[in-house]
Design an enzyme around this catalytic site. Structure first.
Site, short mmCIF file in Angstrom:
data_model
loop_
_atom_site.label_atom_id
_atom_site.label_comp_id
_atom_site.label_asym_id
_atom_site.label_seq_id
_atom_site.Cartn_x
_atom_site.Cartn_y
_atom_site.Cartn_z
N LYS A 195 -27.67 13.80 -21.33
CA LYS A 195 -26.28 14.26 -21.37
C LYS A 195 -26.18 15.77 -21.16
CE LYS A 195 -24.25 10.32 -23.42
NZ LYS A 195 -23.88 9.51 -24.54
N LYS A 215 -27.92 1.83 -17.85
CA LYS A 215 -27.22 1.15 -18.95
C LYS A 215 -25.71 1.08 -18.69
CE LYS A 215 -26.01 3.17 -22.75
NZ LYS A 215 -25.79 3.78 -24.06
N LYS A 220 -19.99 3.24 -21.98
CA LYS A 220 -18.52 3.34 -22.00
C LYS A 220 -18.00 4.69 -21.51
CE LYS A 220 -18.50 3.39 -26.91
NZ LYS A 220 -19.41 4.49 -27.22
N1 AQP Z 1 -25.30 -1.25 -22.61
C1 AQP Z 1 -25.56 -1.54 -23.87
N2 AQP Z 1 -26.30 -2.63 -24.19
C2 AQP Z 1 -26.56 -2.95 -25.48
N3 AQP Z 1 -26.09 -2.23 -26.53
C3 AQP Z 1 -25.35 -1.15 -26.25
N4 AQP Z 1 -24.74 -0.25 -27.04
C4 AQP Z 1 -24.10 0.66 -26.27
N5 AQP Z 1 -24.25 0.36 -24.97
C5 AQP Z 1 -25.03 -0.75 -24.92
C6 AQP Z 1 -24.77 -0.29 -28.49
O1 AQP Z 1 -23.44 -0.22 -28.96
C7 AQP Z 1 -23.43 0.48 -30.21
C8 AQP Z 1 -22.40 1.56 -30.19
O2 AQP Z 1 -22.74 2.50 -29.18
P1 AQP Z 1 -22.27 4.00 -29.33
O3 AQP Z 1 -20.82 4.02 -29.47
O4 AQP Z 1 -23.05 4.66 -30.41
O5 AQP Z 1 -22.64 4.68 -28.01
P2 AQP Z 1 -23.92 4.68 -27.12
O6 AQP Z 1 -25.08 4.01 -27.75
O7 AQP Z 1 -24.20 6.08 -26.63
O8 AQP Z 1 -23.41 3.78 -25.95
P3 AQP Z 1 -22.32 3.98 -24.88
O9 AQP Z 1 -21.34 2.88 -24.99
O10 AQP Z 1 -23.09 4.09 -23.60
O11 AQP Z 1 -21.56 5.32 -25.16
P4 AQP Z 1 -21.62 6.66 -24.35
O12 AQP Z 1 -21.41 6.30 -22.90
O13 AQP Z 1 -20.53 7.49 -24.91
O14 AQP Z 1 -22.96 7.29 -24.58
C9 AQP Z 1 -24.84 1.03 -30.42
O15 AQP Z 1 -25.52 0.18 -31.32
C10 AQP Z 1 -25.45 0.95 -29.06
O16 AQP Z 1 -26.85 0.81 -29.11
#
Ligand code: AQP
Length: 331
Positions: A112, A197, A200
């Site tokens: 990031k 991955k 979001k």
């Molecule tokens: N693609 C994924 N597959 C499986 N698990 C996932 N998680 C996120 N993306 C996937 C799991 O969702 C939970 C919440 O995630 P988070 O809000 O802590 O954010 P993150 O892990 O950084 O995932 P994102 O959605 O990709 O957010 P951004 O884009 O903002 O970094 C966690 O348990 C995560 O493992």
């Protein structure tokens, strides 16, 4: 009873990855077998460029979706991280336990911060330190287990290291937690780029299925998923990342085994159709309940208010004990 903590950050609309990797297990298993806390970790959404009104909107939407997915406020504690001061209090104490070297090694920081620099933005200090805040989120509650997707494994490892180090230096204060991951779909990949991955906060695209997408949008995204060269349906993450991702999604939706499922399809088209149907069916009730709940924001506020009150009461003794152990005078 085991104590469980997990969170979701309001950095974008929640995706199928969030649902299959984390939320679904919270709903179906964790809230029933443990003393579970789930948090919309809004402070973590401030580590990158953000629009305050959007973070507010997404925080409410995330809480509503968690309830729509089936979290029951009578069975678990659902709250917003910034409503419980103990997280920030403990985070500073843990910053005095962590080293800058171990934080600079975090993969999410490397990715990031490179992204931010690439688009000409400065890198916020909180992007480096937020894994410590995440450790505080977890350790404040004497957490035994942290159910997360694969991408969070390194952060939970850091949390364990900090807990052990603090306990050794200042006396036993923290439970040392462990991460748990779902057996399939622990890392749902982007449907258009199955080597990255499904995230979001990534630019909205055809490869990301959002929980609130209409059924026909979901169907289109799945049917247009990138598959691999070759014709047979095989489960092989390295050689067939596209098809393997679809098999994992199907296995998670249908409680099946991705390798066994691979043998049931003779073409990519047939597999995609089945995946599209399964995802639409899994998301349909979530979308319907979300529409009902979103119409009653005062109910959501009340759930979050009670959740924060309960969470505060649970976190305070551990955080006070950490303050005292590290050498601060009681107030
Ligand atoms: N693609 C994924 N597959 C499986 N698990 C996932 N998680 C996120 N993306 C996937 C799991 O969702 C939970 C919440 O995630 P988070 O809000 O802590 O954010 P993150 O892990 O950084 O995932 P994102 O959605 O990709 O957010 P951004 O884009 O903002 O970094 C966690 O348990 C995560 O493992």
């Amino acid at each position: 009873m085991k104590r469980i903590f997990s969170g979701i950050k309001p950095t974008g609309h929640l995706t199928l990855g969030n649902y299959l990797g984390a939320m679904r297990r919270w709903v179906e298993i964790d809230q029933h077998r443990s003393d579970a806390l789930f948090s919309v970790v809004d402070l973590h959404a401030l580590t990158v460029e953000h629009d305050p009104a959007r973070v507010r909107r997404l925080s409410r939407q995330a809480a509503t979706l968690l309830l729509a997915a089936g979290l029951d406020p009578e069975r678990c504690t659902l709250f917003v991280q910034s409503h419980v001061d103990e997280h920030a209090r403990l985070s500073y104490i843990l910053e005095c336990t962590a080293t800058d070297g171990e934080l600079r090694r975090m993969i999410q920081y490397k990715e990031k911060s490179a992204q931010a620099r690439g688009s000409g933005e400065s890198v916020r200090l909180s992007l480096l330190t937020y894994p410590v805040l995440m450790a505080a989120d977890i350790l404040a509650y004497g957490t035994d287990e942290v159910p997360v997707g694969d991408d969070q494994a390194q952060h939970v490892e850091l949390t364990r290291d900090l807990a052990v180090r603090f306990n050794q230096r200042y006396g036993h204060t923290f439970t040392v937690p462990r991460a748990t991951h779902p057996p399939v779909a622990a890392r749902v990949m982007d449907l258009q780029d199955p080597t990255s991955k499904m995230g979001k906060s990534h630019e909205a695209g055809a490869g990301i299925v959002y929980l609130l997408d209409d059924a026909d949008v979901v169907r289109k995204k799945v049917l247009r998923a990138v598959t691999d060269s070759g014709r047979d349906v095989a489960y092989d993450r390295a050689a067939r990342p596209g098809v393997t991702n679809l098999l994992e999604i199907l296995a998670a939706c249908a409680d099946g085994d991705p390798m066994e499922l691979a043998g049931s399809y003779s073409s990519y088209g047939a597999l995609k159709k089945e995946v599209a149907d399964a995802v639409v069916e899994v998301l349909r009730p979530v979308r319907e309940r979300h529409a009902r709940l979103a119409a009653d924001p005062s109910y959501i506020d009340e759930v979050l208010r009670k959740g924060a009150e309960r969470a505060r009461g649970m976190a305070r003794p551990t955080v006070d004990a950490a303050f005292s152990a590290i050498g601060l005078l009681p107030a």
